[in-house]
Write a protein that holds these residues in place. Structure first.
Motif, PDB file in Angstrom:
ATOM      1  N   VAL A  98       1.276   1.629  -6.497  1.00  0.00           N
ATOM      2  CA  VAL A  98       0.725   1.433  -7.844  1.00  0.00           C
ATOM      3  C   VAL A  98       0.368   2.783  -8.462  1.00  0.00           C
ATOM      4  CG1 VAL A  98      -1.316   0.609  -9.086  1.00  0.00           C
ATOM      5  CG2 VAL A  98      -0.110  -0.929  -7.534  1.00  0.00           C
ATOM      6  N   ILE A  99      -0.341   3.603  -7.704  1.00  0.00           N
ATOM      7  CA  ILE A  99      -0.761   4.918  -8.213  1.00  0.00           C
ATOM      8  C   ILE A  99       0.440   5.830  -8.433  1.00  0.00           C
ATOM      9  CG2 ILE A  99      -2.015   7.025  -7.564  1.00  0.00           C
ATOM     10  CD1 ILE A  99      -4.082   5.126  -6.198  1.00  0.00           C
ATOM     11  N   GLN A 100       1.382   5.813  -7.504  1.00  0.00           N
ATOM     12  CA  GLN A 100       2.572   6.650  -7.623  1.00  0.00           C
ATOM     13  C   GLN A 100       3.334   6.359  -8.915  1.00  0.00           C
ATOM     14  OE1 GLN A 100       3.902   9.113  -5.677  1.00  0.00           O
ATOM     15  NE2 GLN A 100       5.700   9.304  -6.989  1.00  0.00           N
ATOM     16  N   ASN A 101       3.395   5.083  -9.304  1.00  0.00           N
ATOM     17  CA  ASN A 101       4.200   4.687 -10.465  1.00  0.00           C
ATOM     18  C   ASN A 101       3.393   4.547 -11.752  1.00  0.00           C
ATOM     19  OD1 ASN A 101       6.645   4.624  -9.094  1.00  0.00           O
ATOM     20  ND2 ASN A 101       6.383   2.503  -8.431  1.00  0.00           N
ATOM     21  N   THR A 102       2.159   5.060 -11.758  1.00  0.00           N
ATOM     22  CA  THR A 102       1.317   4.983 -12.951  1.00  0.00           C
ATOM     23  C   THR A 102       1.533   6.197 -13.856  1.00  0.00           C
ATOM     24  OG1 THR A 102      -0.403   3.676 -11.851  1.00  0.00           O
ATOM     25  CG2 THR A 102      -1.074   4.943 -13.791  1.00  0.00           C
ATOM     26  N   ARG A 103       1.698   5.934 -15.134  1.00  0.00           N
ATOM     27  CA  ARG A 103       1.836   7.015 -16.127  1.00  0.00           C
ATOM     28  C   ARG A 103       0.458   7.389 -16.647  1.00  0.00           C
ATOM     29  NH1 ARG A 103       5.367   4.988 -20.767  1.00  0.00           N
ATOM     30  NH2 ARG A 103       4.529   6.921 -21.642  1.00  0.00           N
ATOM     31  N   TRP A 104       0.111   8.665 -16.585  1.00  0.00           N
ATOM     32  CA  TRP A 104      -1.205   9.100 -17.033  1.00  0.00           C
ATOM     33  C   TRP A 104      -1.384   8.918 -18.537  1.00  0.00           C
ATOM     34  CZ3 TRP A 104      -3.030  12.568 -20.598  1.00  0.00           C
ATOM     35  CH2 TRP A 104      -4.417  12.791 -20.578  1.00  0.00           C
ATOM     36  N   ASP A 105      -0.319   9.135 -19.314  1.00  0.00           N
ATOM     37  CA  ASP A 105      -0.465   9.176 -20.771  1.00  0.00           C
ATOM     38  C   ASP A 105      -0.500   7.796 -21.422  1.00  0.00           C
ATOM     39  OD1 ASP A 105       2.143   8.586 -20.185  1.00  0.00           O
ATOM     40  OD2 ASP A 105       3.030  10.042 -21.558  1.00  0.00           O
ATOM     41  N   GLU A 106      -0.360   6.715 -20.628  1.00  0.00           N
ATOM     42  CA  GLU A 106      -0.455   5.365 -21.183  1.00  0.00           C
ATOM     43  C   GLU A 106      -1.925   4.970 -21.286  1.00  0.00           C
ATOM     44  OE1 GLU A 106      -0.239   2.274 -22.954  1.00  0.00           O
ATOM     45  OE2 GLU A 106       1.792   2.932 -22.429  1.00  0.00           O
ATOM     46  N   LYS A 107      -2.344   4.513 -22.463  1.00  0.00           N
ATOM     47  CA  LYS A 107      -3.771   4.220 -22.699  1.00  0.00           C
ATOM     48  C   LYS A 107      -4.206   2.885 -22.091  1.00  0.00           C
ATOM     49  CE  LYS A 107      -7.213   4.232 -26.433  1.00  0.00           C
ATOM     50  NZ  LYS A 107      -7.927   3.012 -26.043  1.00  0.00           N
ATOM     51  N   GLU A 108      -3.335   1.856 -22.120  1.00  0.00           N
ATOM     52  CA  GLU A 108      -3.724   0.530 -21.651  1.00  0.00           C
ATOM     53  C   GLU A 108      -3.470   0.381 -20.149  1.00  0.00           C
ATOM     54  OE1 GLU A 108      -1.985  -2.548 -23.969  1.00  0.00           O
ATOM     55  OE2 GLU A 108      -2.833  -1.823 -25.857  1.00  0.00           O
ATOM     56  N   PRO A 109      -4.164  -0.550 -19.497  1.00  0.00           N
ATOM     57  CA  PRO A 109      -4.027  -0.715 -18.040  1.00  0.00           C
ATOM     58  C   PRO A 109      -2.594  -1.021 -17.616  1.00  0.00           C
ATOM     59  CG  PRO A 109      -5.908  -1.972 -18.872  1.00  0.00           C
ATOM     60  CD  PRO A 109      -5.162  -1.469 -20.064  1.00  0.00           C
ATOM     61  N   GLN A 110      -2.197  -0.412 -16.516  1.00  0.00           N
ATOM     62  CA  GLN A 110      -0.860  -0.641 -15.962  1.00  0.00           C
ATOM     63  C   GLN A 110      -0.902  -1.439 -14.664  1.00  0.00           C
ATOM     64  OE1 GLN A 110       1.370   3.296 -16.158  1.00  0.00           O
ATOM     65  NE2 GLN A 110      -0.535   3.805 -17.216  1.00  0.00           N
ATOM     66  N   ALA A 111      -2.114  -1.678 -14.154  1.00  0.00           N
ATOM     67  CA  ALA A 111      -2.260  -2.476 -12.933  1.00  0.00           C
ATOM     68  C   ALA A 111      -3.512  -3.333 -13.046  1.00  0.00           C
ATOM     69  CB  ALA A 111      -2.358  -1.572 -11.704  1.00  0.00           C
ATOM     70  N   LEU A 112      -3.396  -4.588 -12.593  1.00  0.00           N
ATOM     71  CA  LEU A 112      -4.547  -5.477 -12.495  1.00  0.00           C
ATOM     72  C   LEU A 112      -4.627  -5.983 -11.064  1.00  0.00           C
ATOM     73  CD1 LEU A 112      -6.879  -7.099 -13.866  1.00  0.00           C
ATOM     74  CD2 LEU A 112      -5.237  -8.981 -14.074  1.00  0.00           C
ATOM     75  N   ILE A 113      -5.787  -5.813 -10.458  1.00  0.00           N
ATOM     76  CA  ILE A 113      -6.001  -6.240  -9.072  1.00  0.00           C
ATOM     77  C   ILE A 113      -7.122  -7.273  -9.085  1.00  0.00           C
ATOM     78  CG2 ILE A 113      -6.649  -5.509  -6.743  1.00  0.00           C
ATOM     79  CD1 ILE A 113      -5.659  -2.619  -7.809  1.00  0.00           C
ATOM     80  N   LEU A 114      -6.811  -8.486  -8.662  1.00  0.00           N
ATOM     81  CA  LEU A 114      -7.791  -9.561  -8.604  1.00  0.00           C
ATOM     82  C   LEU A 114      -8.342  -9.679  -7.195  1.00  0.00           C
ATOM     83  CD1 LEU A 114      -5.969 -12.328 -10.701  1.00  0.00           C
ATOM     84  CD2 LEU A 114      -7.884 -10.891 -11.426  1.00  0.00           C
ATOM     85  N   THR A 115      -9.677  -9.754  -7.081  1.00  0.00           N
ATOM     86  CA  THR A 115     -10.334  -9.899  -5.786  1.00  0.00           C
ATOM     87  C   THR A 115     -11.333 -11.056  -5.866  1.00  0.00           C
ATOM     88  OG1 THR A 115     -12.215  -8.442  -6.262  1.00  0.00           O
ATOM     89  CG2 THR A 115     -10.198  -7.391  -5.481  1.00  0.00           C
ATOM     90  N   PRO A 116     -11.661 -11.671  -4.736  1.00  0.00           N
ATOM     91  CA  PRO A 116     -12.591 -12.805  -4.782  1.00  0.00           C
ATOM     92  C   PRO A 116     -14.048 -12.408  -4.959  1.00  0.00           C
ATOM     93  CG  PRO A 116     -11.880 -12.404  -2.528  1.00  0.00           C
ATOM     94  CD  PRO A 116     -11.068 -11.498  -3.405  1.00  0.00           C
ATOM     95  N   THR A 117     -14.433 -11.202  -4.572  1.00  0.00           N
ATOM     96  CA  THR A 117     -15.845 -10.806  -4.624  1.00  0.00           C
ATOM     97  C   THR A 117     -16.001  -9.444  -5.287  1.00  0.00           C
ATOM     98  OG1 THR A 117     -15.842  -9.638  -2.489  1.00  0.00           O
ATOM     99  CG2 THR A 117     -16.283 -12.019  -2.452  1.00  0.00           C
ATOM    100  N   ARG A 118     -17.194  -9.203  -5.820  1.00  0.00           N
ATOM    101  CA  ARG A 118     -17.475  -7.903  -6.443  1.00  0.00           C
ATOM    102  C   ARG A 118     -17.514  -6.799  -5.389  1.00  0.00           C
ATOM    103  NH1 ARG A 118     -23.164 -10.098  -8.380  1.00  0.00           N
ATOM    104  NH2 ARG A 118     -21.835 -11.920  -8.342  1.00  0.00           N
ATOM    105  N   GLU A 119     -17.956  -7.155  -4.150  1.00  0.00           N
ATOM    106  CA  GLU A 119     -17.992  -6.142  -3.092  1.00  0.00           C
ATOM    107  C   GLU A 119     -16.593  -5.614  -2.798  1.00  0.00           C
ATOM    108  OE1 GLU A 119     -21.770  -8.173  -3.006  1.00  0.00           O
ATOM    109  OE2 GLU A 119     -19.744  -9.011  -2.923  1.00  0.00           O
ATOM    110  N   LEU A 120     -15.627  -6.526  -2.724  1.00  0.00           N
ATOM    111  CA  LEU A 120     -14.253  -6.094  -2.478  1.00  0.00           C
ATOM    112  C   LEU A 120     -13.708  -5.321  -3.677  1.00  0.00           C
ATOM    113  CD1 LEU A 120     -11.783  -5.965  -0.730  1.00  0.00           C
ATOM    114  CD2 LEU A 120     -11.158  -8.270  -1.460  1.00  0.00           C
ATOM    115  N   ALA A 121     -14.054  -5.763  -4.884  1.00  0.00           N
ATOM    116  CA  ALA A 121     -13.607  -5.046  -6.090  1.00  0.00           C
ATOM    117  C   ALA A 121     -14.095  -3.605  -6.070  1.00  0.00           C
ATOM    118  CB  ALA A 121     -14.103  -5.755  -7.345  1.00  0.00           C
ATOM    119  N   LEU A 122     -15.354  -3.406  -5.723  1.00  0.00           N
ATOM    120  CA  LEU A 122     -15.913  -2.048  -5.669  1.00  0.00           C
ATOM    121  C   LEU A 122     -15.251  -1.220  -4.578  1.00  0.00           C
ATOM    122  CD1 LEU A 122     -19.651  -2.976  -6.224  1.00  0.00           C
ATOM    123  CD2 LEU A 122     -18.239  -1.612  -7.774  1.00  0.00           C
ATOM    124  N   GLN A 123     -14.933  -1.860  -3.467  1.00  0.00           N
ATOM    125  CA  GLN A 123     -14.263  -1.139  -2.382  1.00  0.00           C
ATOM    126  C   GLN A 123     -12.864  -0.702  -2.802  1.00  0.00           C
ATOM    127  OE1 GLN A 123     -14.478  -2.686   1.757  1.00  0.00           O
ATOM    128  NE2 GLN A 123     -12.255  -2.692   1.640  1.00  0.00           N
TER     129      GLN A 123
END
Length: 477
Positions: A59-84
């Motif tokens: 995901v990071i390798q294929n991300t363009r820095w100059d694009e303003k809007e999100p290029q990846a969305l990661i869904l997790t079941p808990t906020r603890e996992l999201a923060l990790q």
């Protein structure tokens, strides 16, 4: 395969070296090339197998820095996992100036919306709050290249699956989807069939991950607390999670261990969010030995040196046993110990678990614990905090300083203005500047390569857009 042998950007390799990421785990070897080439993937792997880096690296390798809007969305079941996940994203992408935002409940919408209005490369969040933002129109998925469903079976168990289905309808047609799950119940397979394009199925067999030692004791419900104290005195765990089924049980058990002078704290969903996050950080660092928790800790805590899991209460779902067990022995080559208490009410749970595991749960003679004498000398050992653990990202953070600037959008300050002022400082280049966040009344900028204090001193002598600024080292959240 080694990380440095893959065709990652040099800045990613530099970060991985600092994080001491050398050899890929099996799931990383299989998933990274597929996601890198934009192939949909369904990966079944037990918790602790290295899946987060498996999807974040492509995901990071294929991300363009100059694009303003999100290029990846990661869904997790808990906020603890999201923060990790966010922490891992920030660590790996630190030299590429990529910004990751976390979105979950019990957090003011105002600050989340403010974050999303700025350049954002990835969003990590829980399904309920992500769907809220989509319905409000405060989150755009028009530029999404990657969608990751992390711990999909847990999202099903927590009742998020309908929200996930609605979220999946917001994505552009040309995107890559990765689904990770320790188990594959039918609703998860149906979700994959509906929303994924010819996914490659990957299953990491249990033999690839050390299963550890697990057994049980048959204990009457009212005897559990005293038996737990004696068991801890017998095992003397270096780092232990005790799982209880309710917040009341967590508090009761934690108080009982605390009264004995043990190095203990708690984690449950009724705690303030900042207290939960702080307790997880402190446990990961080794500032206390025993964590008593509900299943909020069964997911999303990545701690390599947990030696013991104790199921004070058996979980209602057999899959949860696997996730709890996965909190120990998380490093390859290490074995953890999982010990369960079976009360007079657990006969059906035991039967269902054994059918799921494919073998009978070994029952140990409780006399070996009953004979343990709880004396001051033994308790003194459990009073001691374990050795403070090194943060794997310490080398990265040592060279990175987050600066606070007391001007923001209200004074017409833009990220480019901050970059321009910093690049005027002798000896500072654009490669020394990390993520910049311009908020309404203040701004933040990461300075890399150990040059933070140098930039701090120089900026305090400068103006931005003709305005005198005050610059300080930002306080930790």
């Amino acid at each position: 395969m080694r990380f440095k042998d893959f065709s990652f950007d040099g800045k990613i390799i530099h970060a991985l070296d600092k994080l001491h990421y050398i050899d890929m785990f099996p799931i990383q070897e299989k998933v990274i090339p597929l996601l890198y080439d934009r192939q949909d993937v369904i990966a079944q792997s037990k918790t602790g197998s290295g899946k987060t880096a498996a999807y974040l690296l492509p995901v990071i390798q294929n991300t363009r820095w100059d694009e303003k809007e999100p290029q990846a969305l990661i869904l997790t079941p808990t906020r603890e996992l999201a923060l990790q996940v966010k922490e891992e994203y920030d660590n790996i992408s630190i030299y590429q100036r990529l910004k990751c935002v976390t979105i979950f409940g019990r957090q003011p919408y105002k600050f989340q919306i403010e974050d999303l209005k700025q350049r954002t490369h990835a969003v990590v969040g829980t399904p309920g709050r992500i769907l809220d933002h989509l319905e409000r129109g405060t989150l755009s998925l028009n530029k999404i290249q990657y969608v990751v469903l992390d711990e999909a079976d847990e999202m099903l168990n927590m009742g998020f699956i309908e929200s996930v289905k609605k979220i999946m309808t917001y994505f552009p047609e040309n995107h890559t989807t990765a689904l990770f799950s320790a188990t594959m119940p039918e609703p998860i397979l149906e979700l994959a069939q509906k929303f994924m394009k010819n996914p490659v199925h990957i299953k990491i067999e249990e033999t690839s991950i050390h299963t550890g030692i697990h057994y049980a004791y048959e204990i009457k419900e009212h005897e559990k607390t005293q038996f737990l104290i004696q068991l801890l005195c017998k095992e003397l765990p270096q780092s232990c999670i005790v799982f209880a089924k309710t917040q009341a049980h967590v508090i009761e058990v934690c108080d009982a261990l605390y009264e004995k002078g043990m190095s203990v704290d708690k984690l449950h969903g009724g705690m303030l969010q900042e207290d939960r996050i702080q307790n997880i950080k402190d446990f990961k660092r080794g500032l206390f030995r025993i964590l008593v928790a509900t299943d909020v800790a069964a997911r999303g805590i990545d701690i390599e040196d947990v030696t013991h899991i104790i199921n004070y209460d058996m979980p209602n779902e057999k899959e949860t046993y696997v996730h709890r067990k996965g909190r120990t022995g998380r490093a390859f080559g290490k074995q953890g110990i999982t010990i369960s208490f079976l009360s007079q009410y657990d006969a059906q749970r035991k039967e269902e678990l054994e059918e799921y595991l494919g073998y009978a749960l070994e029952i140990h003679d409780r006399n070996e614990v009953d004979q343990i004498h709880v004396d001051e000398e033994v308790l003194r050992k459990l009073e001691e905090n374990p050795q403070v653990k090194k943060d794997k990202a310490e080398a990265l953070r040592k060279d990175t300083t987050k600066l606070y600037i007391n001007k923001g959008k209200s004074k017409k300050i833009r990220a480019g203005d901050i970059v321009g002022a910093i690049c005027q400082i002798e000896g500072i280049q654009s490669e020394d500047i990390g993520v910049i966040q311009v908020q309404e009344h203040q701004s933040y900028v990461d300075i890399l390569n150990g040059k933070g204090i140098e930039v701090l001193k120089a900026l305090n002598q400068k103006t931005i857009k003709g305005k005198k600024i005050k610059v300080e080292v930002a306080k930790e959240n």
